[in-house]
Design a protein around this motif. Structure first.
Motif, PDB file in Angstrom:
ATOM      1  N   VAL A 127      45.488  60.449   6.990  1.00 40.21           N
ATOM      2  CA  VAL A 127      46.456  59.636   7.734  1.00 40.21           C
ATOM      3  C   VAL A 127      45.739  58.546   8.526  1.00 40.21           C
ATOM      4  O   VAL A 127      46.195  57.405   8.620  1.00 40.21           O
ATOM      5  CB  VAL A 127      47.284  60.522   8.695  1.00 40.21           C
ATOM      6  N   MET A 128      44.570  58.907   9.089  1.00 43.44           N
ATOM      7  CA  MET A 128      43.793  57.981   9.916  1.00 43.44           C
ATOM      8  C   MET A 128      42.856  57.107   9.099  1.00 43.44           C
ATOM      9  O   MET A 128      42.221  56.209   9.640  1.00 43.44           O
ATOM     10  CB  MET A 128      42.952  58.789  10.924  1.00 43.44           C
ATOM     11  N   LYS A 129      42.737  57.391   7.790  1.00 43.50           N
ATOM     12  CA  LYS A 129      41.757  56.731   6.926  1.00 43.50           C
ATOM     13  C   LYS A 129      40.335  56.930   7.474  1.00 43.50           C
ATOM     14  O   LYS A 129      39.526  55.999   7.537  1.00 43.50           O
ATOM     15  CB  LYS A 129      42.060  55.228   6.821  1.00 43.50           C
ATOM     16  N   ALA A 130      40.048  58.158   7.890  1.00 48.32           N
ATOM     17  CA  ALA A 130      38.727  58.482   8.441  1.00 48.32           C
ATOM     18  C   ALA A 130      37.664  58.452   7.348  1.00 48.32           C
ATOM     19  O   ALA A 130      37.936  58.790   6.188  1.00 48.32           O
ATOM     20  CB  ALA A 130      38.761  59.858   9.095  1.00 48.32           C
ATOM     21  N   GLU A 131      36.461  58.055   7.711  1.00 46.01           N
ATOM     22  CA  GLU A 131      35.354  57.999   6.762  1.00 46.01           C
ATOM     23  C   GLU A 131      34.707  59.377   6.634  1.00 46.01           C
ATOM     24  O   GLU A 131      34.869  60.242   7.506  1.00 46.01           O
ATOM     25  CB  GLU A 131      34.316  56.968   7.213  1.00 46.01           C
ATOM     26  N   GLU A 132      33.902  59.530   5.576  1.00 43.07           N
ATOM     27  CA  GLU A 132      33.297  60.828   5.275  1.00 43.07           C
ATOM     28  C   GLU A 132      32.427  61.333   6.418  1.00 43.07           C
ATOM     29  O   GLU A 132      32.465  62.513   6.766  1.00 43.07           O
ATOM     30  CB  GLU A 132      32.450  60.712   4.000  1.00 43.07           C
ATOM     31  N   LYS A 133      31.644  60.444   7.043  1.00 39.91           N
ATOM     32  CA  LYS A 133      30.760  60.871   8.125  1.00 39.91           C
ATOM     33  C   LYS A 133      31.567  61.351   9.330  1.00 39.91           C
ATOM     34  O   LYS A 133      31.216  62.343   9.977  1.00 39.91           O
ATOM     35  CB  LYS A 133      29.842  59.733   8.548  1.00 39.91           C
ATOM     36  N   ALA A 214      48.835  59.655  15.052  1.00 46.64           N
ATOM     37  CA  ALA A 214      47.565  59.072  14.600  1.00 46.64           C
ATOM     38  C   ALA A 214      47.796  57.812  13.775  1.00 46.64           C
ATOM     39  O   ALA A 214      47.071  56.821  13.911  1.00 46.64           O
ATOM     40  CB  ALA A 214      46.794  60.098  13.778  1.00 46.64           C
ATOM     41  N   SER A 215      48.819  57.832  12.914  1.00 49.70           N
ATOM     42  CA  SER A 215      49.102  56.647  12.092  1.00 49.70           C
ATOM     43  C   SER A 215      49.511  55.463  12.967  1.00 49.70           C
ATOM     44  O   SER A 215      49.225  54.307  12.640  1.00 49.70           O
ATOM     45  CB  SER A 215      50.205  56.966  11.070  1.00 49.70           C
ATOM     46  N   PHE A 218      46.089  54.377  15.169  1.00 45.71           N
ATOM     47  CA  PHE A 218      45.053  53.719  14.385  1.00 45.71           C
ATOM     48  C   PHE A 218      45.621  52.675  13.435  1.00 45.71           C
ATOM     49  O   PHE A 218      44.909  52.127  12.597  1.00 45.71           O
ATOM     50  CB  PHE A 218      44.239  54.779  13.625  1.00 45.71           C
ATOM     51  N   LYS A 219      46.931  52.409  13.558  1.00 49.74           N
ATOM     52  CA  LYS A 219      47.616  51.353  12.808  1.00 49.74           C
ATOM     53  C   LYS A 219      47.295  51.396  11.321  1.00 49.74           C
ATOM     54  O   LYS A 219      46.955  50.386  10.706  1.00 49.74           O
ATOM     55  CB  LYS A 219      47.253  49.984  13.395  1.00 49.74           C
ATOM     56  N   THR A 220      47.377  52.609  10.758  1.00 45.49           N
ATOM     57  CA  THR A 220      47.158  52.761   9.323  1.00 45.49           C
ATOM     58  C   THR A 220      48.502  52.730   8.604  1.00 45.49           C
ATOM     59  O   THR A 220      49.550  52.944   9.207  1.00 45.49           O
ATOM     60  CB  THR A 220      46.469  54.101   9.007  1.00 45.49           C
TER      61      THR A 220
END
Length: 308
Positions: A127-133, A214-215, A218-220
């Motif tokens: 939902v947040m488009k978080a990166e792998e790290k 969260a969406s 973080f404006k996803t």
């Protein structure tokens, strides 16, 4: 060490976890030890297997619970849930700013601490488009603290003379992952297990409003929220055990299988927690996670003892 030998060692250890004398903490410890000395032969499958086995085990535990007792426990834990989730998210935001931690990492750590650990992180990440790290760091912190909690909480509970009800409530609020909550509570007693499981699963439903929040934060773009459908199956299992006599006759057997499944789940979690996972975490994010965990553990324990 050849691939075949690693597989034999791994599968033998997994079978040992199904023996009657193995408890969830011992299974986790065995997995932790194994992770430091041999490369996981089924690393790519481990997360999916853990996730599936945990859900099946939790549903199985529902066959040992009475729906009226569960509703009472859920109602009693509602105010604790609202207060603790709100408090952790606010404190997490402040700590993230203070330590200058990347926003998404800070939010994932806070949400994982507030609701249900790895499950919350897994649900919120897309939902947040978080990166792998960012995902790896958050999961690493949750897994390390979960491992500590599984051993520490039962000892503290006995030392403080907590009742079954008090300990079950404390576990559900202060331990991150459902697996460790159920593992610690089952070691403490049956009543603690029932209360902890019910309250923790009720908390897990808060993933849904947090995902929508969260969406927005973080404006996803709108992403599909992963609904915790297994909670519905858990409720159905409780209803079946309460109202269907032929199901109730099998409940002891089903619950014993579910507990074995939970023990195996914690072994698999342990095998995924190598020093490599710990190293990727970093000091400031770990400090944020540790402070949040200590805060929610201390505050919830004080509230439970004050009201009890």
């Amino acid at each position: 060490m050849t691939e075949r030998i690693r597989k034999i060692i791994f599968l033998t250890a997994a079978l040992v976890c199904l023996l009657p004398f193995m408890s969830p903490p011992l299974a986790l410890l065995l997995g932790l030890i194994l992770a430091q000395f041999i490369k996981h032969p089924y690393q790519e499958m481990n997360h999916k297997a853990t996730n599936f086995l945990l859900k099946v085990s939790v549903v199985g535990l529902g066959f040992g619970m009475n729906v009226f007792a569960a509703m009472k426990a859920g109602a009693e834990g509602f105010l604790f849930t609202v207060a603790s989730i709100s408090g952790v998210l606010i404190l997490g935001y402040v700590l993230g700013k203070l330590f200058k931690i990347e926003r998404k990492t800070s939010y994932l750590i806070s949400a994982g601490t507030a609701i249900c650990g790895g499950s919350a992180i897994a649900a919120l990440s897309p939902v947040m488009k978080a990166e792998e790290k960012e995902i790896s760091v958050s999961l690493g912190i949750v897994f390390v603290l979960n491992a500590i909690a599984l051993f520490l909480f039962p000892m503290l509970g006995h030392a403080l003379g907590l009742t079954q009800s008090q300990f079950g409530m404390w576990c559900a609020i202060a331990i991150h992952d459902t697996s460790s909550v159920v593992g610690a509570a089952s070691k403490y007693g049956e009543e603690a297990l029932q209360i902890a499981t019910t309250v923790k699963l009720a908390r897990a439903l808060w993933i849904i409003p947090l995902a929508f929040g969260a969406s927005f934060l973080f404006k996803t773009e709108k992403s599909k929220v992963q609904m915790p459908y297994f909670i519905g199956l858990f409720v159905l299992a409780m209803l079946a055990n309460t109202y269907l006599p032929f199901v109730n006759a099998w409940s002891t057997f089903i619950v014993s299988i579910a507990k074995a499944g939970l023990t195996l789940t914690l072994f698999l979690i342990g095998t995924g927690l190598s020093f490599k996972v710990v190293r990727v975490v970093g000091f400031k994010p770990f400090l944020q996670g540790l402070i949040l965990w200590v805060a929610i553990s201390g505050a919830s324990l004080w509230a439970i003892l004050s009201l009890g």
